[in-house]
Enzyme design. Structure first.
Site, PDB file in Angstrom:
ATOM      1  N   ARG A 160       0.106  -0.729   0.126  1.00  0.00           N
ATOM      2  CA  ARG A 160      -0.189   0.419  -0.634  1.00  0.00           C
ATOM      3  C   ARG A 160       1.334   1.441   0.161  1.00  0.00           C
ATOM      4  O   ARG A 160       0.588   2.155  -0.344  1.00  0.00           O
ATOM      5  CB  ARG A 160      -0.963   0.162   1.294  1.00  0.00           C
ATOM      6  CG  ARG A 160      -1.587  -1.454   1.121  1.00  0.00           C
ATOM      7  CD  ARG A 160      -3.157  -1.384   2.173  1.00  0.00           C
ATOM      8  NE  ARG A 160      -3.927  -2.136   2.599  1.00  0.00           N
ATOM      9  CZ  ARG A 160      -4.795  -2.195   2.401  1.00  0.00           C
ATOM     10  NH1 ARG A 160      -5.131  -1.603   3.885  1.00  0.00           N
ATOM     11  NH2 ARG A 160      -5.877  -2.703   2.461  1.00  0.00           N
TER      12      ARG A 160
ATOM     13  N   ASP B  35     -15.294   8.521  10.882  1.00  0.00           N
ATOM     14  CA  ASP B  35     -14.285   7.299  10.740  1.00  0.00           C
ATOM     15  C   ASP B  35     -13.229   8.630  10.415  1.00  0.00           C
ATOM     16  O   ASP B  35     -12.994   9.384  10.008  1.00  0.00           O
ATOM     17  CB  ASP B  35     -14.076   7.191   9.141  1.00  0.00           C
ATOM     18  CG  ASP B  35     -14.037   5.809   8.691  1.00  0.00           C
ATOM     19  OD1 ASP B  35     -14.651   5.045   9.160  1.00  0.00           O
ATOM     20  OD2 ASP B  35     -12.675   5.587   8.281  1.00  0.00           O
TER      21      ASP B  35
END
Length: 278
Positions: A41, A147
């Site tokens: 990633r 979030d």
């Protein structure tokens, strides 16, 4: 550049350093076994930034000019998996055992979806509330959805999903709460105003101070604490307790348990807890 990135290696020292940064910043515990995920990633970020080593990337993240990159790194290494009506037993319990009492007493209602990801959970909750509260448009009913990832919050705010995303939404609810929109490549579904207006989306790092004071009638923190270690889980659970009204419910993921955590909640059923008191 591309050849260098293809042969990038992430050393144990570099992985440990990145893990400490993630833990300090977000509470996420990148334990042993996550090395390949981190490497894959973050390699994309290195390519974007023109950085050729993880040491250089770490220095950049920790530098004054790289402050915003810390947030991007957290976004990149945070897993966001969710779906509509996920762990549907929770919504059945809410409908059958929680909402009748709340609806009957009147007054405002407050719910919090902590770790809301791309929005499927709060939109599901909004649909359930609209179905179960006949006079909802005359009442003060709100959902806070938070979030840590700005990227998934943007998707949640937009409320646009593929038809595949809506596979678990009963057809009559999909028709009532989503409208069809077409793109060049697919048929999309957009959340209607009747559920969007009930939700306030906001970025929140659960490890930092919380601006909201509560009390909430129910808090959903499902499949979030599995990424935290036990001390962090315990701290979070006790903070949730303080924000719930007496009789308020905490819903956690079915893969999570408070068994090894010191808390004051009363166990109700798997993954459902209630704050006792009058």
């Amino acid at each position: 550049m591309s050849g260098e990135l293809l042969t990038l290696e992430l050393s144990k020292k570099q992985f440990d350093h990145i893990s400490r940064l993630m833990y300090t910043t977000s509470g996420v515990n990148l334990h042993f076994g996550k090395e390949e995920l981190v490497k894959a990633r973050l390699a994309k970020r290195l390519r974007t930034l023109g950085i050729v080593s993880f040491d250089e990337y770490i220095r950049y993240v920790e530098s004054e000019r790289g402050g915003s990159e810390m947030l991007v790194m957290v976004d990149s290494l945070t897993t966001n998996k969710t779906s509509f009506f996920r762990e549907s037993q929770h919504f059945d319990y809410l409908r059958e055992s929680v909402l009748p009492g709340l609806v009957g007493r009147g007054g405002s209602l407050r719910f919090w979806c902590a770790g809301c990801s791309s929005g499927e959970e709060p939109y599901t909750l909004a649909m359930v509330l609209r179905e179960e509260i006949p006079d909802i448009d005359r009442r003060d009913v709100r959902i806070l959805a938070t979030d840590i990832s700005s990227q998934v919050l943007e998707k949640a705010k937009n409320g646009v999903y593929t038809q595949d995303n809506l596979a678990d939404v009963p057809k009559h609810l999909a028709a009532k709460y989503f409208e069809v929109a077409r793109s060049d490549s697919a048929e999309l579904a957009m959340a209607r105003t009747n559920i969007k207006q009930m939700i306030r989306f906001a970025r929140l790092n659960l490890m930092e101070s919380w601006p909201m004071k509560g009390p909430f009638n129910a808090i959903f923190c499902r499949n979030v604490m599995i990424y935290f270690d036990k001390p962090t889980q315990q701290t979070l659970v006790n903070r949730y307790y303080d924000l719930l009204e007496p009789g308020g419910h905490l819903f956690v993921g079915h893969s999570e348990s408070l068994t090894a955590t010191a808390h004051q909640f009363k166990y109700v059923r798997p993954a459902v807890y209630v704050r006792q008191g009058e």
